[in-house]
Design a protein around this motif. Sequence first.
Motif, PDB file in Angstrom:
ATOM      1  N   PHE A   1     -36.505  57.289  36.405  1.00  0.00           N
ATOM      2  CA  PHE A   1     -35.311  56.896  37.147  1.00  0.00           C
ATOM      3  C   PHE A   1     -34.239  56.306  36.234  1.00  0.00           C
ATOM      4  N   GLY A   2     -34.647  55.485  35.273  1.00  0.00           N
ATOM      5  CA  GLY A   2     -33.682  54.899  34.352  1.00  0.00           C
ATOM      6  C   GLY A   2     -32.962  55.943  33.523  1.00  0.00           C
ATOM      7  N   GLN A   3     -33.685  56.951  33.101  1.00  0.00           N
ATOM      8  CA  GLN A   3     -33.066  58.031  32.335  1.00  0.00           C
ATOM      9  C   GLN A   3     -32.181  58.898  33.226  1.00  0.00           C
ATOM     10  N   PHE A   4     -32.626  59.137  34.449  1.00  0.00           N
ATOM     11  CA  PHE A   4     -31.885  59.987  35.387  1.00  0.00           C
ATOM     12  C   PHE A   4     -30.534  59.370  35.742  1.00  0.00           C
ATOM     13  N   THR A   5     -30.493  58.047  35.893  1.00  0.00           N
ATOM     14  CA  THR A   5     -29.261  57.366  36.282  1.00  0.00           C
ATOM     15  C   THR A   5     -28.454  56.861  35.096  1.00  0.00           C
ATOM     16  N   GLY A   6     -29.037  56.831  33.906  1.00  0.00           N
ATOM     17  CA  GLY A   6     -28.346  56.299  32.743  1.00  0.00           C
ATOM     18  C   GLY A   6     -28.537  54.809  32.548  1.00  0.00           C
ATOM     19  N   TRP A   7     -29.340  54.175  33.419  1.00  0.00           N
ATOM     20  CA  TRP A   7     -29.515  52.727  33.333  1.00  0.00           C
ATOM     21  C   TRP A   7     -30.326  52.312  32.108  1.00  0.00           C
ATOM     22  N   ASN A   8     -31.118  53.217  31.548  1.00  0.00           N
ATOM     23  CA  ASN A   8     -32.006  52.854  30.447  1.00  0.00           C
ATOM     24  C   ASN A   8     -31.278  52.708  29.120  1.00  0.00           C
ATOM     25  N   ARG A   9     -29.997  53.032  29.055  1.00  0.00           N
ATOM     26  CA  ARG A   9     -29.255  52.919  27.801  1.00  0.00           C
ATOM     27  C   ARG A   9     -28.748  51.495  27.643  1.00  0.00           C
ATOM     28  N   PRO A  10     -29.221  50.781  26.644  1.00  0.00           N
ATOM     29  CA  PRO A  10     -28.878  49.356  26.519  1.00  0.00           C
ATOM     30  C   PRO A  10     -27.430  49.156  26.067  1.00  0.00           C
ATOM     31  N   ALA A  11     -26.971  47.917  26.194  1.00  0.00           N
ATOM     32  CA  ALA A  11     -25.639  47.535  25.723  1.00  0.00           C
ATOM     33  C   ALA A  11     -25.726  46.139  25.148  1.00  0.00           C
ATOM     34  N   ARG A  12     -24.953  45.895  24.113  1.00  0.00           N
ATOM     35  CA  ARG A  12     -24.932  44.566  23.514  1.00  0.00           C
ATOM     36  C   ARG A  12     -24.304  43.559  24.474  1.00  0.00           C
ATOM     37  N   PRO A  13     -24.727  42.281  24.405  1.00  0.00           N
ATOM     38  CA  PRO A  13     -24.174  41.258  25.305  1.00  0.00           C
ATOM     39  C   PRO A  13     -22.649  41.185  25.260  1.00  0.00           C
ATOM     40  N   ALA A  14     -22.067  41.401  24.072  1.00  0.00           N
ATOM     41  CA  ALA A  14     -20.602  41.348  23.957  1.00  0.00           C
ATOM     42  C   ALA A  14     -19.946  42.396  24.836  1.00  0.00           C
ATOM     43  N   MET A  15     -20.574  43.557  24.985  1.00  0.00           N
ATOM     44  CA  MET A  15     -20.027  44.609  25.832  1.00  0.00           C
ATOM     45  C   MET A  15     -20.042  44.205  27.295  1.00  0.00           C
ATOM     46  N   LEU A  16     -21.083  43.482  27.705  1.00  0.00           N
ATOM     47  CA  LEU A  16     -21.160  43.008  29.084  1.00  0.00           C
ATOM     48  C   LEU A  16     -20.061  41.989  29.367  1.00  0.00           C
ATOM     49  N   VAL A  17     -19.832  41.092  28.411  1.00  0.00           N
ATOM     50  CA  VAL A  17     -18.782  40.078  28.566  1.00  0.00           C
ATOM     51  C   VAL A  17     -17.410  40.737  28.612  1.00  0.00           C
TER      52      VAL A  17
ATOM     53  N   GLU B   1     -21.964  52.471  40.725  1.00  0.00           N
ATOM     54  CA  GLU B   1     -22.000  52.769  39.289  1.00  0.00           C
ATOM     55  C   GLU B   1     -23.143  53.724  38.950  1.00  0.00           C
ATOM     56  N   ILE B   2     -24.301  53.504  39.544  1.00  0.00           N
ATOM     57  CA  ILE B   2     -25.424  54.411  39.304  1.00  0.00           C
ATOM     58  C   ILE B   2     -25.057  55.832  39.712  1.00  0.00           C
ATOM     59  N   LEU B   3     -24.357  55.958  40.844  1.00  0.00           N
ATOM     60  CA  LEU B   3     -24.006  57.286  41.341  1.00  0.00           C
ATOM     61  C   LEU B   3     -22.866  57.922  40.551  1.00  0.00           C
ATOM     62  N   PHE B   4     -21.746  57.206  40.395  1.00  0.00           N
ATOM     63  CA  PHE B   4     -20.548  57.829  39.829  1.00  0.00           C
ATOM     64  C   PHE B   4     -20.522  57.796  38.308  1.00  0.00           C
ATOM     65  N   ARG B   5     -20.720  56.629  37.700  1.00  0.00           N
ATOM     66  CA  ARG B   5     -20.690  56.558  36.239  1.00  0.00           C
ATOM     67  C   ARG B   5     -22.048  56.863  35.617  1.00  0.00           C
ATOM     68  N   GLY B   6     -23.061  57.026  36.472  1.00  0.00           N
ATOM     69  CA  GLY B   6     -24.371  57.422  35.991  1.00  0.00           C
ATOM     70  C   GLY B   6     -24.641  58.889  36.224  1.00  0.00           C
ATOM     71  N   VAL B   7     -25.113  59.227  37.413  1.00  0.00           N
ATOM     72  CA  VAL B   7     -25.558  60.586  37.722  1.00  0.00           C
ATOM     73  C   VAL B   7     -24.397  61.593  37.677  1.00  0.00           C
ATOM     74  N   ILE B   8     -23.300  61.299  38.376  1.00  0.00           N
ATOM     75  CA  ILE B   8     -22.192  62.256  38.458  1.00  0.00           C
ATOM     76  C   ILE B   8     -21.521  62.441  37.108  1.00  0.00           C
ATOM     77  N   TYR B   9     -21.278  61.347  36.387  1.00  0.00           N
ATOM     78  CA  TYR B   9     -20.642  61.466  35.065  1.00  0.00           C
ATOM     79  C   TYR B   9     -21.503  62.287  34.113  1.00  0.00           C
TER      80      TYR B   9
END
Length: 207
Positions: free
Chosen positions: A13-29, A87-95
């Motif tokens: 599921f993480g790979q399918f939606t793109g959620w498994n790709r990490p990001a540095r804390p600075a990117m979250l901020v 975000e899971i739908l549009f910037r994840g699966v659809i994108y």
Amino acid sequence: ALWLLSRKNKIPFGQFTGWNRPARPAMLVLGAAAGLSMAFWMVIAINLIPWPQVMLESYASESGALVTQKPVLDFFTVVLAGPLMEEILFRGVIYDALCMLLPAGFAVMMQGLLFGGVHSTLIWMLYAALSGCIIGYVRKQTGSLRPCVAMHIAFNSASYLFDWVVQRYGGGSGMIIFLFLTSAFVLLLSLYGINYRSNSGVNEKKS
């Protein structure tokens, strides 16, 4: 539905939606700062445009439907659950699906237009499409869904913060101009930071 699709295609599921790709804390901020400033800028920009009265009434009616007698549930739905699922739908699966058919830049624009299209009134469609393209740009630059979620959560939570700022400091023209210019500056600065750090990360990997 997305989980069932991932199971059907035998993809985690993480790979399918793109959620498994990490990001540095600075990117979250930076994502959260971009989302908050974008919301302030867009709210003011929308109110500066002389929309026809019927469109303003329709927009106000649809926005009011998000407020019920259960504020905790409203907050959970609007600020947490809604942004996460969108975000899971549009910037994840659809994108990701669009990137298999189109260059990444076109995929950003297409998913943004689709995101705008699912909203119910023209004003809402326009600013959702614009915000969808900007968040899509962050997805493209970072390669991760997580800054996009942080950005969307901050964007939706800004409606509560904007009302508090106006009540506390007033809604005079001077304050509105200050918020408009400051939010535009912070948005551009945050997107520059995201772009700069993304490119720096790519160069580090290459070296």
